[in-house]
Write an enzyme that holds these catalytic residues in place. Structure first.
Site, PDB file in Angstrom:
ATOM      1  N   SER A  64       0.725  -1.078  -0.081  1.00  0.00           N
ATOM      2  CA  SER A  64       0.155  -0.034   0.108  1.00  0.00           C
ATOM      3  C   SER A  64       0.711   1.276   0.054  1.00  0.00           C
ATOM      4  CB  SER A  64      -0.925   0.027   1.203  1.00  0.00           C
ATOM      5  OG  SER A  64      -2.079  -0.748   0.929  1.00  0.00           O
ATOM      6  N   LYS A  67       0.456   3.407  -2.828  1.00  0.00           N
ATOM      7  CA  LYS A  67      -0.671   4.443  -2.941  1.00  0.00           C
ATOM      8  C   LYS A  67      -0.175   5.609  -3.240  1.00  0.00           C
ATOM      9  CE  LYS A  67      -3.922   0.852  -1.265  1.00  0.00           C
ATOM     10  NZ  LYS A  67      -4.518   0.310  -0.045  1.00  0.00           N
ATOM     11  N   TYR A 192      -3.406  -1.873 -10.202  1.00  0.00           N
ATOM     12  CA  TYR A 192      -3.486  -1.521  -8.716  1.00  0.00           C
ATOM     13  C   TYR A 192      -2.713  -2.976  -8.235  1.00  0.00           C
ATOM     14  CZ  TYR A 192      -4.870  -2.030  -3.940  1.00  0.00           C
ATOM     15  OH  TYR A 192      -4.764  -2.237  -2.790  1.00  0.00           O
ATOM     16  N   TYR A 244      -4.607   3.383   7.989  1.00  0.00           N
ATOM     17  CA  TYR A 244      -5.872   3.204   8.051  1.00  0.00           C
ATOM     18  C   TYR A 244      -6.671   3.284   9.477  1.00  0.00           C
ATOM     19  CZ  TYR A 244      -3.941   0.316   4.046  1.00  0.00           C
ATOM     20  OH  TYR A 244      -3.340  -0.041   2.880  1.00  0.00           O
ATOM     21  N   VAL A 262       1.053  -3.454   3.890  1.00  0.00           N
ATOM     22  CA  VAL A 262       0.953  -4.942   4.646  1.00  0.00           C
ATOM     23  C   VAL A 262       2.269  -5.803   4.450  1.00  0.00           C
ATOM     24  CG1 VAL A 262      -1.431  -5.342   4.784  1.00  0.00           C
ATOM     25  CG2 VAL A 262      -0.231  -5.899   2.802  1.00  0.00           C
TER      26      VAL A 262
HETATM   27  N1  GLU Z   1      -2.285  -5.812  -1.736  1.00  0.00           N
HETATM   28  C1  GLU Z   1      -3.136  -5.401  -0.630  1.00  0.00           C
HETATM   29  C2  GLU Z   1      -4.576  -5.311  -0.732  1.00  0.00           C
HETATM   30  O1  GLU Z   1      -4.959  -4.814  -1.709  1.00  0.00           O
HETATM   31  C3  GLU Z   1      -2.517  -4.055  -0.041  1.00  0.00           C
HETATM   32  C4  GLU Z   1      -3.076  -3.869   1.263  1.00  0.00           C
HETATM   33  C5  GLU Z   1      -1.984  -3.026   2.220  1.00  0.00           C
HETATM   34  O2  GLU Z   1      -0.634  -2.861   1.864  1.00  0.00           O
HETATM   35  O3  GLU Z   1      -2.398  -2.420   3.062  1.00  0.00           O
HETATM   36  O4  GLU Z   1      -5.237  -5.961  -0.326  1.00  0.00           O
END
Ligand code: GLU
Length: 319
Positions: A64, A67, A192, A244, A262
């Site tokens: 993530s 992003k 993505y 988050y 993650v």
């Molecule tokens: N590839 C993960 C997902 O989209 C990324 C989530 C993350 O890094 O928080 O579920």
């Protein structure tokens, strides 16, 4: 700051033996098999000097964290137009939650929850198509890296993300029903999943983050990566939404704009002072690196870098 080298070494020495390291993400094998003992920290200061400790030069999956870079590209392309399709508010719910989307007509709360990042990916796919958009992301970050190797897209990881990404597919399809996804779901998700599969080391991540530390301009080359106001927007969102539903606690404990993934990485920015990357694969209950957060907390205690430290002189105690 010569002392920084000592500080990062101290942090790694203090925290590396930790027994409580959280849980490594296990929804796909390439993440599940990462050694939970890995722990690295890289700080690039305003002079460009790198202060490294632990596994700071080992590549990991940024997930993530990507992003942040997708958002940078989308802001460069469309500016404030993007806020018609994604909001700028904390979500207060899990990174892949679908419930808010229904009551908010398919407009995600922010670009750092999955639904928001999928909308951002959709904007990039509209502009370039799924393959060239992937390259555009690489072209954004690669020139910011001063050290060779490690940076790339892990195809196996991207494939496994796709094979298990039912929740992301649900989010994308759901947004399409509201007209907030303009391309075929597969095309947008392809970008993505590939951006999540970007790999790099803490050192490279901190080097890339230099443009945020430096108001949008790469401090090494002087190249404008994004505008001052975009850099400010991105960092404000990192502060509010970068962890988050753990973002509030992170802001209080660390006090720096930060974004987690993650894979166990966190990028944190001390504006004008440093770009910091930490990596420890074990995650806390909110899906953020447990030891990484602790390391950043220690770093801020030792350096005083929290953005909330800048009190006016009148309220500072003498001495
Ligand atoms: N590839 C993960 C997902 O989209 C990324 C989530 C993350 O890094 O928080 O579920």
């Amino acid at each position: 700051m010569a002392e920084l080298g000592r500080i990062v070494t101290e942090i790694v020495e203090e925290l590396r033996p930790a027994v409580e390291r959280g849980r490594v993400a296990d929804y796909i094998p390439p993440l599940a098999r990462v050694d939970p003992q890995k722990f690295g920290i890289a700080v690039i200061d305003a002079s460009g000097a790198a202060h490294l400790a632990g596994d700071a030069e080992e590549a990991f999956s940024i997930q993530s964290l990507s992003k942040v870079f997708g958002l940078t590209l989308a802001l460069n392309l469309e500016g404030s137009e993007i806020w018609r399709r994604v909001r700028q508010e904390p979500s207060g719910s899990a990174f892949n939650s679908i419930v808010q989307l229904e009551s908010e007509q398919g407009i995600p709360r922010n670009p750092f929850i999955n639904a928001g990042a999928i909308v951002i990916a959709d904007i990039l796919v509209s502009r370039w198509g799924r393959y060239a958009a992937r390259q555009a992301l690489l072209d954004l970050v690669s020139p910011l890296v001063g050290t060779p190797g490690g940076l790339g897209i892990d195809e196996d990881m991207a494939m496994q993300e796709r094979e298990t990404g039912f929740r992301n597919a649900a989010l994308a399809n759901y947004m399409r029903t509201f007209g907030n996804l303009h391309n075929p779901v597969d095309d947008t998700l392809d970008l993505y999943f590939h951006q999540c599969a970007l790999t790099m080391s803490c050192r490279q991540l901190a080097e890339i983050g230099g443009f945020l530390m430096n108001g949008g301009t790469d401090p090494r080359s002087g190249r404008v990566v994004t505008s001052v106001s975009n850099a400010r927007t991105i960092m404000a969102l990192m502060m509010m939404c970068g962890h988050y539903d753990g973002s509030g606690a992170f802001a209080i404990r660390v006090g720096l704009p930060g974004k987690s993934g993650v894979g166990g990485g966190i990028l944190a920015i001390a504006p004008g002072l440093a770009s910091i990357a930490v990596w420890s694969p074990g995650l806390n209950a909110q899906g953020n690196s447990l030891l990484g957060t602790l390391a950043l907390e220690r770093l801020v205690q030792k350096t005083g870098w929290s953005v909330f430290n800048a009190f006016p002189l009148s309220v500072q105690k003498p001495g």
